[in-house]
Each structure stands twice: as structure tokens, then as C-alpha cells.
Design a protein around this motif. Structure first.
Motif, PDB file in Angstrom:
ATOM      1  N   PHE A  95      81.737  46.566  -2.324  1.00 36.10           N
ATOM      2  CA  PHE A  95      82.247  45.891  -1.132  1.00 36.10           C
ATOM      3  C   PHE A  95      81.135  45.042  -0.531  1.00 36.10           C
ATOM      4  O   PHE A  95      80.128  45.572  -0.063  1.00 36.10           O
ATOM      5  CB  PHE A  95      82.723  46.913  -0.092  1.00 36.10           C
ATOM      6  CG  PHE A  95      83.971  47.632  -0.492  1.00 36.10           C
ATOM      7  CD1 PHE A  95      85.211  47.219  -0.023  1.00 36.10           C
ATOM      8  CD2 PHE A  95      83.921  48.727  -1.340  1.00 36.10           C
ATOM      9  CE1 PHE A  95      86.363  47.885  -0.389  1.00 36.10           C
ATOM     10  CE2 PHE A  95      85.072  49.399  -1.714  1.00 36.10           C
ATOM     11  CZ  PHE A  95      86.299  48.970  -1.230  1.00 36.10           C
ATOM     12  N   ASP A  96      81.327  43.732  -0.532  1.00 32.72           N
ATOM     13  CA  ASP A  96      80.354  42.780   0.001  1.00 32.72           C
ATOM     14  C   ASP A  96      80.920  42.207   1.299  1.00 32.72           C
ATOM     15  O   ASP A  96      81.908  41.476   1.277  1.00 32.72           O
ATOM     16  CB  ASP A  96      80.120  41.673  -1.029  1.00 32.72           C
ATOM     17  CG  ASP A  96      79.211  40.566  -0.532  1.00 32.72           C
ATOM     18  OD1 ASP A  96      78.593  40.708   0.544  1.00 32.72           O
ATOM     19  OD2 ASP A  96      79.127  39.541  -1.241  1.00 32.72           O
ATOM     20  N   ASP A  97      80.279  42.543   2.426  1.00 34.48           N
ATOM     21  CA  ASP A  97      80.788  42.053   3.715  1.00 34.48           C
ATOM     22  C   ASP A  97      80.222  40.680   4.084  1.00 34.48           C
ATOM     23  O   ASP A  97      80.408  40.198   5.193  1.00 34.48           O
ATOM     24  CB  ASP A  97      80.520  43.073   4.827  1.00 34.48           C
ATOM     25  CG  ASP A  97      79.045  43.224   5.180  1.00 34.48           C
ATOM     26  OD1 ASP A  97      78.190  42.499   4.625  1.00 34.48           O
ATOM     27  OD2 ASP A  97      78.741  44.107   6.022  1.00 34.48           O
ATOM     28  N   GLY A  98      79.528  40.038   3.143  1.00 32.54           N
ATOM     29  CA  GLY A  98      78.955  38.719   3.389  1.00 32.54           C
ATOM     30  C   GLY A  98      77.473  38.772   3.721  1.00 32.54           C
ATOM     31  O   GLY A  98      76.764  37.788   3.598  1.00 32.54           O
ATOM     32  N   GLN A  99      77.013  39.950   4.149  1.00 36.01           N
ATOM     33  CA  GLN A  99      75.596  40.129   4.468  1.00 36.01           C
ATOM     34  C   GLN A  99      74.943  41.185   3.595  1.00 36.01           C
ATOM     35  O   GLN A  99      73.738  41.168   3.388  1.00 36.01           O
ATOM     36  CB  GLN A  99      75.433  40.513   5.933  1.00 36.01           C
ATOM     37  CG  GLN A  99      75.933  39.450   6.881  1.00 36.01           C
ATOM     38  CD  GLN A  99      75.859  39.907   8.330  1.00 36.01           C
ATOM     39  OE1 GLN A  99      75.204  40.880   8.652  1.00 36.01           O
ATOM     40  NE2 GLN A  99      76.556  39.191   9.192  1.00 36.01           N
ATOM     41  N   LYS A 100      75.767  42.114   3.097  1.00 38.53           N
ATOM     42  CA  LYS A 100      75.240  43.232   2.318  1.00 38.53           C
ATOM     43  C   LYS A 100      76.371  43.868   1.522  1.00 38.53           C
ATOM     44  O   LYS A 100      77.543  43.670   1.820  1.00 38.53           O
ATOM     45  CB  LYS A 100      74.626  44.284   3.242  1.00 38.53           C
ATOM     46  CG  LYS A 100      75.679  44.944   4.156  1.00 38.53           C
ATOM     47  CD  LYS A 100      75.056  45.744   5.259  1.00 38.53           C
ATOM     48  CE  LYS A 100      76.061  46.267   6.257  1.00 38.53           C
ATOM     49  NZ  LYS A 100      76.900  45.310   6.922  1.00 38.53           N
ATOM     50  N   PHE A 101      75.978  44.610   0.512  1.00 41.41           N
ATOM     51  CA  PHE A 101      76.936  45.456  -0.187  1.00 41.41           C
ATOM     52  C   PHE A 101      76.947  46.786   0.559  1.00 41.41           C
ATOM     53  O   PHE A 101      75.905  47.434   0.710  1.00 41.41           O
ATOM     54  CB  PHE A 101      76.556  45.623  -1.660  1.00 41.41           C
ATOM     55  CG  PHE A 101      76.988  44.454  -2.487  1.00 41.41           C
ATOM     56  CD1 PHE A 101      78.157  44.506  -3.231  1.00 41.41           C
ATOM     57  CD2 PHE A 101      76.247  43.286  -2.498  1.00 41.41           C
ATOM     58  CE1 PHE A 101      78.573  43.416  -3.978  1.00 41.41           C
ATOM     59  CE2 PHE A 101      76.659  42.189  -3.234  1.00 41.41           C
ATOM     60  CZ  PHE A 101      77.824  42.255  -3.982  1.00 41.41           C
ATOM     61  N   ILE A 102      78.108  47.174   1.044  1.00 40.11           N
ATOM     62  CA  ILE A 102      78.237  48.320   1.934  1.00 40.11           C
ATOM     63  C   ILE A 102      77.826  49.620   1.240  1.00 40.11           C
ATOM     64  O   ILE A 102      78.187  49.862   0.092  1.00 40.11           O
ATOM     65  CB  ILE A 102      79.680  48.425   2.464  1.00 40.11           C
ATOM     66  CG1 ILE A 102      80.000  47.196   3.327  1.00 40.11           C
ATOM     67  CG2 ILE A 102      79.891  49.716   3.254  1.00 40.11           C
ATOM     68  CD1 ILE A 102      81.442  47.085   3.759  1.00 40.11           C
ATOM     69  N   SER A 103      77.087  50.451   2.001  1.00 41.37           N
ATOM     70  CA  SER A 103      76.692  51.783   1.552  1.00 41.37           C
ATOM     71  C   SER A 103      76.723  52.715   2.760  1.00 41.37           C
ATOM     72  O   SER A 103      76.835  52.266   3.903  1.00 41.37           O
ATOM     73  CB  SER A 103      75.289  51.756   0.958  1.00 41.37           C
ATOM     74  OG  SER A 103      74.322  51.540   1.969  1.00 41.37           O
ATOM     75  N   PHE A 104      76.592  54.007   2.508  1.00 36.40           N
ATOM     76  CA  PHE A 104      76.507  54.952   3.615  1.00 36.40           C
ATOM     77  C   PHE A 104      75.232  54.728   4.429  1.00 36.40           C
ATOM     78  O   PHE A 104      75.209  54.993   5.622  1.00 36.40           O
ATOM     79  CB  PHE A 104      76.578  56.400   3.112  1.00 36.40           C
ATOM     80  CG  PHE A 104      77.979  56.879   2.920  1.00 36.40           C
ATOM     81  CD1 PHE A 104      78.748  57.294   4.000  1.00 36.40           C
ATOM     82  CD2 PHE A 104      78.550  56.907   1.661  1.00 36.40           C
ATOM     83  CE1 PHE A 104      80.055  57.727   3.834  1.00 36.40           C
ATOM     84  CE2 PHE A 104      79.854  57.331   1.478  1.00 36.40           C
ATOM     85  CZ  PHE A 104      80.608  57.746   2.575  1.00 36.40           C
ATOM     86  N   GLU A 105      74.201  54.203   3.792  1.00 35.93           N
ATOM     87  CA  GLU A 105      72.938  53.977   4.483  1.00 35.93           C
ATOM     88  C   GLU A 105      73.016  52.790   5.437  1.00 35.93           C
ATOM     89  O   GLU A 105      72.538  52.858   6.566  1.00 35.93           O
ATOM     90  CB  GLU A 105      71.826  53.734   3.459  1.00 35.93           C
ATOM     91  CG  GLU A 105      70.450  53.608   4.084  1.00 35.93           C
ATOM     92  CD  GLU A 105      69.374  53.437   3.034  1.00 35.93           C
ATOM     93  OE1 GLU A 105      68.556  52.511   3.182  1.00 35.93           O
ATOM     94  OE2 GLU A 105      69.362  54.228   2.070  1.00 35.93           O
ATOM     95  N   ASN A 106      73.635  51.674   5.009  1.00 38.20           N
ATOM     96  CA  ASN A 106      73.616  50.470   5.842  1.00 38.20           C
ATOM     97  C   ASN A 106      74.863  50.283   6.712  1.00 38.20           C
ATOM     98  O   ASN A 106      74.858  49.458   7.609  1.00 38.20           O
ATOM     99  CB  ASN A 106      73.349  49.213   5.001  1.00 38.20           C
ATOM    100  CG  ASN A 106      74.438  48.928   3.991  1.00 38.20           C
ATOM    101  OD1 ASN A 106      75.600  49.263   4.169  1.00 38.20           O
ATOM    102  ND2 ASN A 106      74.039  48.282   2.895  1.00 38.20           N
ATOM    103  N   ASP A 107      75.940  51.038   6.452  1.00 40.78           N
ATOM    104  CA  ASP A 107      77.154  50.942   7.272  1.00 40.78           C
ATOM    105  C   ASP A 107      77.989  52.208   7.086  1.00 40.78           C
ATOM    106  O   ASP A 107      79.015  52.204   6.397  1.00 40.78           O
ATOM    107  CB  ASP A 107      77.959  49.702   6.877  1.00 40.78           C
ATOM    108  CG  ASP A 107      79.009  49.332   7.919  1.00 40.78           C
ATOM    109  OD1 ASP A 107      79.381  50.197   8.744  1.00 40.78           O
ATOM    110  OD2 ASP A 107      79.472  48.173   7.894  1.00 40.78           O
TER     111      ASP A 107
END
Length: 138
Positions: A95-107
Motif C-alpha cells: 500500500f503506497d499512500d504517495g509518501q510511503k509504503f504503509i507499515s505498522f511502524e510508519n502508520d
């Protein structure tokens, strides 16, 4: 954590290679499933968010500018790979939100929703496996 009676430990988070290089992925194994069965569940689920296209060169699928409102109010790009192993199918969901690939660590909030979606897809594949086994018995 438990969702719908399935342990969240069924879902793993790893960095894996896809069309945009090595990125964070949500990974699940489907013992007893066939590749087409898993592909159909993914196509249906991700297809609810937008148009799914196959990237044959990278051997993955994508949904560009998808509207996955449960995860984010903004558009995002969703990618997935499905690989066949010995008696096992493995899926990789990105899942790429446009700024990062989503993970439990970053979102963590978005990742928790993704986890629920993955568990629902896992359950749907299990239902397909059971349907197939019942058809064979008949």
C-alpha cells in the motif's frame, strides 16, 4: 490480536521486491489453495477500490489512484504479487499512500485496517477452498 477467529500472526510484514523495488509488504500464506483462487479473491477485493491492472513484466498487479476510504481519505496505489510454492500460495500486498509504503511502524492505524482487510481475504480464500473440496466430494 484476533480478527474473525483468525490469529493476526497469520499475517506477516516484510520487505519484498516488487515493480518499484524492495518495499514493505503484508504477507499471507494460503495452504491448500490454488493460485487462481487467490488471484480471484484479490482481484475482487482490490477491485472494489479501483481498476486493477496486471504488470506482466514485474509479475504483479496494481490499482493506481485507488479510493480505499477505510485506510485513507486520499487516493493511494495498491500493488500485489501472488506466488506459487510447494502446496502453498503466498500473497504480498503493498500500500503506497504517495509518501510511503504503509507499515505498522510508519502508520499503525492504517496498517491495522490493512490487517483486517488481509484477514477477510484470507477467510474468503478459505471459503473457496472448502467450496472446492465440497464440489469434489459431490
Amino acid at each position: 490480536m484476533y480478527f474473525s477467529g483468525i490469529k493476526a500472526q497469520e499475517l506477516q510484514e516484510v520487505e519484498y521486491f516488487m515493480s518499484l523495488g524492495k518495499q514493505n509488504a503484508f504477507v499471507m500464506d494460503y495452504p491448500g489453495a490454488d493460485k487462481k483462487m487467490v488471484e480471484n479473491v484479490f482481484d475482487d477485493t482490490v477491485g472494489e477500490y479501483g481498476k486493477v491492472k496486471r504488470n506482466r513484466k514485474a509479475d504483479d498487479w496494481n490499482c493506481m489512484a485507488c479510493k480505499a476510504n477505510l485506510i485513507s481519505s486520499d487516493e493511494m496505489n495498491i500493488y500485489y504479487k501472488i506466488e506459487e510454492g510447494k502446496d502453498l500460495i503466498t500473497s504480498y500486498l503493498f500500500f503506497d499512500d504517495g509518501q510511503k509504503f504503509i507499515s505498522f511502524e510508519n502508520d499503525p492505524e492504517a496498517a491495522a485496517v490493512i490487517e483486517e482487510i488481509c484477514v477477510e481475504m484470507y477467510l474468503e480464500v478459505k471459503r473457496e477452498i472448502i467450496r472446492s473440496e465440497l464440489e469434489e466430494l459431490e
